[in-house]
Write a protein that holds these residues in place. Structure first.
Motif, PDB file in Angstrom:
ATOM      1  N   GLN A 176     -14.202   0.901 -14.503  1.00 24.06           N
ATOM      2  CA  GLN A 176     -15.142   1.969 -14.161  1.00 24.06           C
ATOM      3  C   GLN A 176     -14.664   3.341 -14.640  1.00 24.06           C
ATOM      4  OE1 GLN A 176     -15.860   1.697  -9.927  1.00 24.06           O
ATOM      5  NE2 GLN A 176     -16.126  -0.525 -10.046  1.00 24.06           N
ATOM      6  N   GLY A 177     -13.504   3.357 -15.316  1.00 22.50           N
ATOM      7  CA  GLY A 177     -13.014   4.602 -15.888  1.00 22.50           C
ATOM      8  C   GLY A 177     -12.063   5.388 -15.020  1.00 22.50           C
ATOM      9  N   VAL A 178     -11.644   4.831 -13.887  1.00 20.32           N
ATOM     10  CA  VAL A 178     -10.717   5.550 -13.009  1.00 20.32           C
ATOM     11  C   VAL A 178      -9.347   5.633 -13.680  1.00 20.32           C
ATOM     12  CG1 VAL A 178      -9.502   5.513 -10.799  1.00 20.32           C
ATOM     13  CG2 VAL A 178     -11.927   4.895 -10.914  1.00 20.32           C
ATOM     14  N   ALA A 179      -8.778   6.828 -13.694  1.00 22.62           N
ATOM     15  CA  ALA A 179      -7.485   7.054 -14.323  1.00 22.62           C
ATOM     16  C   ALA A 179      -6.373   7.108 -13.287  1.00 22.62           C
ATOM     17  CB  ALA A 179      -7.513   8.367 -15.120  1.00 22.62           C
ATOM     18  N   GLU A 180      -5.176   6.815 -13.719  1.00 26.63           N
ATOM     19  CA  GLU A 180      -3.985   6.968 -12.884  1.00 26.63           C
ATOM     20  C   GLU A 180      -3.839   8.430 -12.439  1.00 26.63           C
ATOM     21  OE1 GLU A 180      -0.930   7.881 -16.555  1.00 26.63           O
ATOM     22  OE2 GLU A 180      -1.254   5.809 -15.952  1.00 26.63           O
ATOM     23  N   ASN A 181      -3.147   8.648 -11.356  1.00 26.40           N
ATOM     24  CA  ASN A 181      -2.866   9.998 -10.851  1.00 26.40           C
ATOM     25  C   ASN A 181      -4.125  10.789 -10.525  1.00 26.40           C
ATOM     26  OD1 ASN A 181      -0.040  10.243 -10.623  1.00 26.40           O
ATOM     27  ND2 ASN A 181       0.196  10.572 -12.807  1.00 26.40           N
ATOM     28  N   SER A 182      -5.246  10.120 -10.421  1.00 23.42           N
ATOM     29  CA  SER A 182      -6.492  10.803 -10.049  1.00 23.42           C
ATOM     30  C   SER A 182      -6.646  10.801  -8.537  1.00 23.42           C
ATOM     31  CB  SER A 182      -7.688  10.086 -10.676  1.00 23.42           C
ATOM     32  OG  SER A 182      -7.767   8.745 -10.199  1.00 23.42           O
ATOM     33  N   PHE A 183      -7.618  11.582  -8.052  1.00 25.73           N
ATOM     34  CA  PHE A 183      -7.895  11.579  -6.613  1.00 25.73           C
ATOM     35  C   PHE A 183      -8.257  10.164  -6.167  1.00 25.73           C
ATOM     36  CE2 PHE A 183      -9.782  12.235  -2.571  1.00 25.73           C
ATOM     37  CZ  PHE A 183      -9.333  13.459  -2.097  1.00 25.73           C
ATOM     38  N   ALA A 184      -9.070   9.471  -6.965  1.00 22.54           N
ATOM     39  CA  ALA A 184      -9.492   8.116  -6.612  1.00 22.54           C
ATOM     40  C   ALA A 184      -8.306   7.160  -6.567  1.00 22.54           C
ATOM     41  CB  ALA A 184     -10.536   7.614  -7.606  1.00 22.54           C
ATOM     42  N   ALA A 185      -7.339   7.336  -7.468  1.00 20.64           N
ATOM     43  CA  ALA A 185      -6.169   6.451  -7.491  1.00 20.64           C
ATOM     44  C   ALA A 185      -5.299   6.662  -6.254  1.00 20.64           C
ATOM     45  CB  ALA A 185      -5.356   6.691  -8.758  1.00 20.64           C
ATOM     46  N   VAL A 186      -5.121   7.912  -5.855  1.00 21.72           N
ATOM     47  CA  VAL A 186      -4.337   8.190  -4.646  1.00 21.72           C
ATOM     48  C   VAL A 186      -5.070   7.640  -3.424  1.00 21.72           C
ATOM     49  CG1 VAL A 186      -3.339   9.986  -3.184  1.00 21.72           C
ATOM     50  CG2 VAL A 186      -3.246  10.205  -5.680  1.00 21.72           C
ATOM     51  N   ALA A 187      -6.390   7.855  -3.381  1.00 26.85           N
ATOM     52  CA  ALA A 187      -7.183   7.360  -2.249  1.00 26.85           C
ATOM     53  C   ALA A 187      -7.140   5.841  -2.173  1.00 26.85           C
ATOM     54  CB  ALA A 187      -8.622   7.843  -2.376  1.00 26.85           C
ATOM     55  N   ALA A 188      -7.155   5.166  -3.315  1.00 27.21           N
ATOM     56  CA  ALA A 188      -7.114   3.702  -3.318  1.00 27.21           C
ATOM     57  C   ALA A 188      -5.772   3.193  -2.807  1.00 27.21           C
ATOM     58  CB  ALA A 188      -7.377   3.177  -4.727  1.00 27.21           C
ATOM     59  N   ALA A 189      -4.684   3.856  -3.183  1.00 28.91           N
ATOM     60  CA  ALA A 189      -3.371   3.464  -2.677  1.00 28.91           C
ATOM     61  C   ALA A 189      -3.310   3.632  -1.165  1.00 28.91           C
ATOM     62  CB  ALA A 189      -2.283   4.301  -3.351  1.00 28.91           C
ATOM     63  N   HIS A 190      -3.828   4.741  -0.690  1.00 29.69           N
ATOM     64  CA  HIS A 190      -3.852   4.998   0.753  1.00 29.69           C
ATOM     65  C   HIS A 190      -4.696   3.952   1.468  1.00 29.69           C
ATOM     66  CE1 HIS A 190      -5.481   7.159   4.365  1.00 29.69           C
ATOM     67  NE2 HIS A 190      -4.193   7.360   4.530  1.00 29.69           N
ATOM     68  N   ALA A 191      -5.860   3.642   0.910  1.00 26.44           N
ATOM     69  CA  ALA A 191      -6.749   2.651   1.539  1.00 26.44           C
ATOM     70  C   ALA A 191      -6.123   1.261   1.563  1.00 26.44           C
ATOM     71  CB  ALA A 191      -8.086   2.617   0.798  1.00 26.44           C
ATOM     72  N   ALA A 192      -5.293   0.959   0.554  1.00 23.11           N
ATOM     73  CA  ALA A 192      -4.640  -0.354   0.494  1.00 23.11           C
ATOM     74  C   ALA A 192      -3.488  -0.472   1.483  1.00 23.11           C
ATOM     75  CB  ALA A 192      -4.135  -0.615  -0.923  1.00 23.11           C
ATOM     76  N   GLY A 193      -3.091   0.643   2.072  1.00 25.34           N
ATOM     77  CA  GLY A 193      -2.022   0.625   3.061  1.00 25.34           C
ATOM     78  C   GLY A 193      -0.684   1.126   2.564  1.00 25.34           C
ATOM     79  N   ALA A 194      -0.672   1.709   1.363  1.00 24.27           N
ATOM     80  CA  ALA A 194       0.581   2.242   0.833  1.00 24.27           C
ATOM     81  C   ALA A 194       0.945   3.541   1.542  1.00 24.27           C
ATOM     82  CB  ALA A 194       0.463   2.482  -0.670  1.00 24.27           C
ATOM     83  N   ALA A 195       2.118   3.568   2.148  1.00 20.01           N
ATOM     84  CA  ALA A 195       2.580   4.779   2.818  1.00 20.01           C
ATOM     85  C   ALA A 195       3.205   5.757   1.833  1.00 20.01           C
ATOM     86  CB  ALA A 195       3.602   4.420   3.896  1.00 20.01           C
ATOM     87  N   TYR A 196       3.555   5.256   0.633  1.00 20.01           N
ATOM     88  CA  TYR A 196       4.219   6.070  -0.376  1.00 20.01           C
ATOM     89  C   TYR A 196       3.414   6.059  -1.676  1.00 20.01           C
ATOM     90  CZ  TYR A 196       8.347   5.797   2.648  1.00 20.01           C
ATOM     91  OH  TYR A 196       9.207   5.886   3.710  1.00 20.01           O
ATOM     92  N   HIS A 208       2.719   3.451  -7.833  1.00 21.77           N
ATOM     93  CA  HIS A 208       3.028   4.189  -9.055  1.00 21.77           C
ATOM     94  C   HIS A 208       1.779   4.869  -9.614  1.00 21.77           C
ATOM     95  CE1 HIS A 208       4.353   4.116 -13.500  1.00 21.77           C
ATOM     96  NE2 HIS A 208       5.101   5.031 -12.887  1.00 21.77           N
ATOM     97  N   ARG A 209       1.771   6.188  -9.535  1.00 19.91           N
ATOM     98  CA  ARG A 209       0.619   6.984  -9.988  1.00 19.91           C
ATOM     99  C   ARG A 209      -0.642   6.624  -9.214  1.00 19.91           C
ATOM    100  NH1 ARG A 209       1.697   6.407 -16.554  1.00 19.91           N
ATOM    101  NH2 ARG A 209       3.956   6.488 -16.401  1.00 19.91           N
ATOM    102  N   GLY A 210      -0.480   6.263  -7.942  1.00 19.70           N
ATOM    103  CA  GLY A 210      -1.600   5.796  -7.132  1.00 19.70           C
ATOM    104  C   GLY A 210      -1.854   4.329  -7.377  1.00 19.70           C
ATOM    105  N   LEU A 211      -3.089   3.925  -7.214  1.00 23.82           N
ATOM    106  CA  LEU A 211      -3.462   2.527  -7.427  1.00 23.82           C
ATOM    107  C   LEU A 211      -4.762   2.471  -8.215  1.00 23.82           C
ATOM    108  CD1 LEU A 211      -3.241  -0.527  -6.958  1.00 23.82           C
ATOM    109  CD2 LEU A 211      -4.375  -0.189  -4.748  1.00 23.82           C
ATOM    110  N   VAL A 212      -4.699   1.834  -9.375  1.00 30.32           N
ATOM    111  CA  VAL A 212      -5.897   1.611 -10.194  1.00 30.32           C
ATOM    112  C   VAL A 212      -6.014   0.111 -10.411  1.00 30.32           C
ATOM    113  CG1 VAL A 212      -7.096   2.088 -12.347  1.00 30.32           C
ATOM    114  CG2 VAL A 212      -5.619   3.847 -11.336  1.00 30.32           C
ATOM    115  N   THR A 213      -6.922  -0.513  -9.686  1.00 23.58           N
ATOM    116  CA  THR A 213      -7.139  -1.954  -9.836  1.00 23.58           C
ATOM    117  C   THR A 213      -7.865  -2.215 -11.160  1.00 23.58           C
ATOM    118  OG1 THR A 213      -9.278  -1.873  -8.729  1.00 23.58           O
ATOM    119  CG2 THR A 213      -7.318  -2.206  -7.336  1.00 23.58           C
ATOM    120  N   PRO A 214      -7.868  -3.464 -11.639  1.00 27.71           N
ATOM    121  CA  PRO A 214      -8.611  -3.761 -12.872  1.00 27.71           C
ATOM    122  C   PRO A 214     -10.075  -3.360 -12.784  1.00 27.71           C
ATOM    123  CG  PRO A 214      -7.126  -5.559 -12.372  1.00 27.71           C
ATOM    124  CD  PRO A 214      -7.059  -4.626 -11.193  1.00 27.71           C
TER     125      PRO A 214
END
Length: 270
Positions: free
Chosen positions: A33-53, A22-28
């Protein structure tokens, strides 16, 4: 699912259950560190965690760029009262530079070619741009919106842009309400008709006092070849309970937890 895999939209291959970040992945830690949902970093984190969607939201800037952003203004994310529609792309990039980085829809589709995007069209002005951008990627995109008008406009724009097939789709809130009412009234023919043209039914488990997701709803959806994805499910016990009920997808802020649960259960794929 009662439908054969060959008949299903490619977006829904391989088999369920699915974890939609949901809106990528933003861990605690990332949030600190200031990372926001729906950011490039959030999408990249979801991908790195193995989320296909990855589930995300679409607005359009003052200069016509479709961006992944949930709110229609910048108050919550950046403390700025301006609407996304009033901000130019370079201004939004500056504001998001220390919040995980802005990501446009075009960048998301290009940078993450093996991610399947679940896109909620949040603004009427974004519908045409969403449709045009996803047209070459229709096999790995699902288009939805709370507004069926916006959803259908985006699908029409994809077709006009030459999409080889329409993107997958899930209905707006008015269609969901009609579906729930038809089921309550036991109007089976009406229920079947409302499921036509849909690939997934993406709904909350409850809407106020009304329970939306039931075993009966899941059964009827599956009989029509439609998946059921539930949002937004963050408690592990709720994830397990819904999977036991037969739902096909979990939209969650805790994709890493859901991925672990699905993998531990040894069922389907993420």
């Amino acid at each position: 699912m009662n439908e054969t895999p060959a008949a299903r939209h490619p977006y829904l291959s391989p088999d369920a259950p699915r974890v939609l970040a949901h809106r990528g992945l933003v861990t605690p830690d990332a949030a600190e560190q200031g990372v926001a949902e729906n950011s490039f970093a959030a999408v990249a984190a979801a991908h790195a965690a193995g989320a296909a969607y990855v589930e995300s939201d679409c607005h359009v800037t003052a200069d016509g760029e479709v961006v992944l952003f949930h709110d229609d203004d910048l108050r919550r994310v950046a403390g700025d009262p301006r609407a996304i529609a009033d901000v130019r792309l370079h201004e939004l990039e500056d504001l998001m530079s220390e919040r995980g980085g802005l990501i446009t829809l075009a960048q998301a589709l290009d940078a993450f070619p093996d991610v399947r995007f679940n896109l909620d069209v949040k603004a009427a002005a974004a519908a045409d741009g969403v449709g045009r951008l996803v047209a070459p990627h229709a096999d790995r995109v699902l288009v939805t919106s709370f507004s069926d008008e916006r959803r259908l406009a985006a699908l029409a724009a994809a077709a006009a842009a030459g999409a080889a097939r329409r993107p997958a789709t899930s209905p707006g809130s008015a269609t969901v309400a009609r579906l729930v009412a038809a089921r309550a009234l036991r109007q089976s023919r009406r229920v079947r008709a409302l499921f036509e043209g849909l690939d997934a039914l993406q709904v909350p488990e409850r809407q106020g006092p009304l329970r939306v997701v039931t075993r009966g709803l899941v059964h009827d959806a599956h009989a029509a070849g439609v998946e059921v994805h539930v949002w937004t499910v963050n408690a592990e016990d709720d994830m397990a309970r819904l999977l036991d009920m037969g739902v096909d997808g979990l939209v969650t802020d805790r994709a890493e937890v859901a991925l672990s649960l699905v993998n531990d259960r040894g069922t389907g794929t993420v």
